[in-house]
Design a protein around this motif. Structure first.
Motif, mmCIF file in Angstrom:
data_model
loop_
_atom_site.group_PDB
_atom_site.id
_atom_site.type_symbol
_atom_site.label_atom_id
_atom_site.label_comp_id
_atom_site.label_asym_id
_atom_site.label_seq_id
_atom_site.Cartn_x
_atom_site.Cartn_y
_atom_site.Cartn_z
ATOM 1 N N CYS A 276 106.089 10.833 -17.606
ATOM 2 C CA CYS A 276 107.488 11.205 -17.317
ATOM 3 C C CYS A 276 108.896 11.236 -18.250
ATOM 4 O O CYS A 276 109.213 10.021 -18.603
ATOM 5 C CB CYS A 276 107.287 10.806 -16.091
ATOM 6 N N ALA A 277 109.291 12.754 -18.507
ATOM 7 C CA ALA A 277 110.316 12.118 -19.572
ATOM 8 C C ALA A 277 111.201 12.531 -18.443
ATOM 9 O O ALA A 277 111.513 13.358 -18.154
ATOM 10 C CB ALA A 277 109.979 13.118 -20.513
ATOM 11 N N ALA A 278 112.537 11.830 -18.617
ATOM 12 C CA ALA A 278 113.698 12.089 -18.254
ATOM 13 C C ALA A 278 115.043 12.581 -19.539
ATOM 14 O O ALA A 278 114.457 12.468 -20.310
ATOM 15 C CB ALA A 278 114.469 10.370 -17.877
ATOM 16 N N PHE B 80 94.025 2.668 -13.189
ATOM 17 C CA PHE B 80 95.626 2.786 -13.399
ATOM 18 C C PHE B 80 96.224 2.140 -14.333
ATOM 19 O O PHE B 80 96.547 0.382 -13.479
ATOM 20 C CB PHE B 80 96.411 3.838 -12.645
ATOM 21 N N THR B 81 97.417 2.360 -15.194
ATOM 22 C CA THR B 81 98.428 1.374 -15.045
ATOM 23 C C THR B 81 99.519 2.193 -16.139
ATOM 24 O O THR B 81 99.903 3.438 -16.617
ATOM 25 C CB THR B 81 97.835 0.658 -17.011
ATOM 26 N N ILE B 82 100.636 1.516 -15.043
ATOM 27 C CA ILE B 82 101.830 2.186 -15.329
ATOM 28 C C ILE B 82 102.721 1.238 -16.338
ATOM 29 O O ILE B 82 103.046 0.047 -17.149
ATOM 30 C CB ILE B 82 102.686 2.482 -14.258
ATOM 31 N N SER B 83 103.558 2.202 -17.252
ATOM 32 C CA SER B 83 104.147 1.591 -18.311
ATOM 33 C C SER B 83 105.373 2.423 -18.826
ATOM 34 O O SER B 83 105.969 3.506 -18.381
ATOM 35 C CB SER B 83 102.977 1.367 -19.385
ATOM 36 N N ARG B 84 106.290 2.061 -19.724
ATOM 37 C CA ARG B 84 107.696 2.710 -19.776
ATOM 38 C C ARG B 84 107.995 2.741 -21.328
ATOM 39 O O ARG B 84 108.269 1.079 -22.044
ATOM 40 C CB ARG B 84 108.730 2.166 -18.781
ATOM 41 N N ASP B 85 108.832 3.530 -21.976
ATOM 42 C CA ASP B 85 109.571 3.154 -22.707
ATOM 43 C C ASP B 85 110.593 3.911 -22.730
ATOM 44 O O ASP B 85 111.075 4.702 -22.423
ATOM 45 C CB ASP B 85 108.522 3.664 -23.897
ATOM 46 N N ASN B 86 111.748 2.287 -22.368
ATOM 47 C CA ASN B 86 113.146 3.046 -22.209
ATOM 48 C C ASN B 86 113.731 3.524 -22.808
ATOM 49 O O ASN B 86 114.837 4.393 -23.252
ATOM 50 C CB ASN B 86 113.892 1.495 -21.549
ATOM 51 N N ALA B 87 113.978 3.098 -24.295
ATOM 52 C CA ALA B 87 114.414 3.767 -25.696
ATOM 53 C C ALA B 87 113.483 5.429 -25.483
ATOM 54 O O ALA B 87 114.666 6.200 -26.184
ATOM 55 C CB ALA B 87 113.114 3.180 -27.814
ATOM 56 N N LYS B 88 112.906 6.018 -25.151
ATOM 57 C CA LYS B 88 112.052 7.142 -24.912
ATOM 58 C C LYS B 88 112.544 7.642 -23.455
ATOM 59 O O LYS B 88 112.413 8.586 -23.232
ATOM 60 C CB LYS B 88 110.711 7.339 -25.129
#
Length: 128
Positions: free
Chosen positions: A20-22, A66-74
């Motif tokens: 999911c890209a913002a 399922f595993t949710i994760s995030r890359d705030n830099a991206k």
């Protein structure tokens, strides 16, 4: 502003990773969630992650798979889905609360009303 991708057709037991890209604004300090909607059913909570990436919540039906994760830099959130089952077939939506650094009581992470921004959805089909 939220673009979900990565859906597709997979056999039971297989894996997929959704992204999911913002764009247009940053959601790096927003609570992010994944929901899904199967044909003829209501949209349901799948998982959520706090803005710092430490707090995570999962629906019982996906816990351990399922595993949710995030890359705030991206400015991107991911959903790694393993051991997929036919009942996981649905359109998957990512969502953001749109606030900066907010935390909630646990129940709020599960509620659709907590999220003010929604992506367009990506279809996941799991064949038996």
């Amino acid at each position: 502003q939220l673009q979900a991708s990565g859906g597709g057709l997979v056999q039971a037991g297989g894996s997929l990773r959704l992204s999911c890209a913002a764009s247009g604004r940053t959601f790096s300090r927003s609570v992010m969630g994944w929901f899904r909607q199967a044909p003829g059913k209501e949209r349901e909570f799948v998982c959520a992650i706090g803005w710092g990436g430490v707090i995570t919540y999962y629906a019982d039906s996906v816990k351990g798979r399922f595993t949710i994760s995030r890359d705030n830099a991206k400015n991107t959130v991911y959903l790694q889905m393993n051991s997929l089952k036919p009942e996981d077939t649905a359109v998957y939506y990512c969502a953001a609360d749109g606030h900066s650094g907010r935390t909630y009581l646990q129940a709020a992470y599960y509620r659709r009303g907590t999220y003010n921004y929604w992506g367009q959805g990506t279809l996941v089909t799991v064949s038996s």
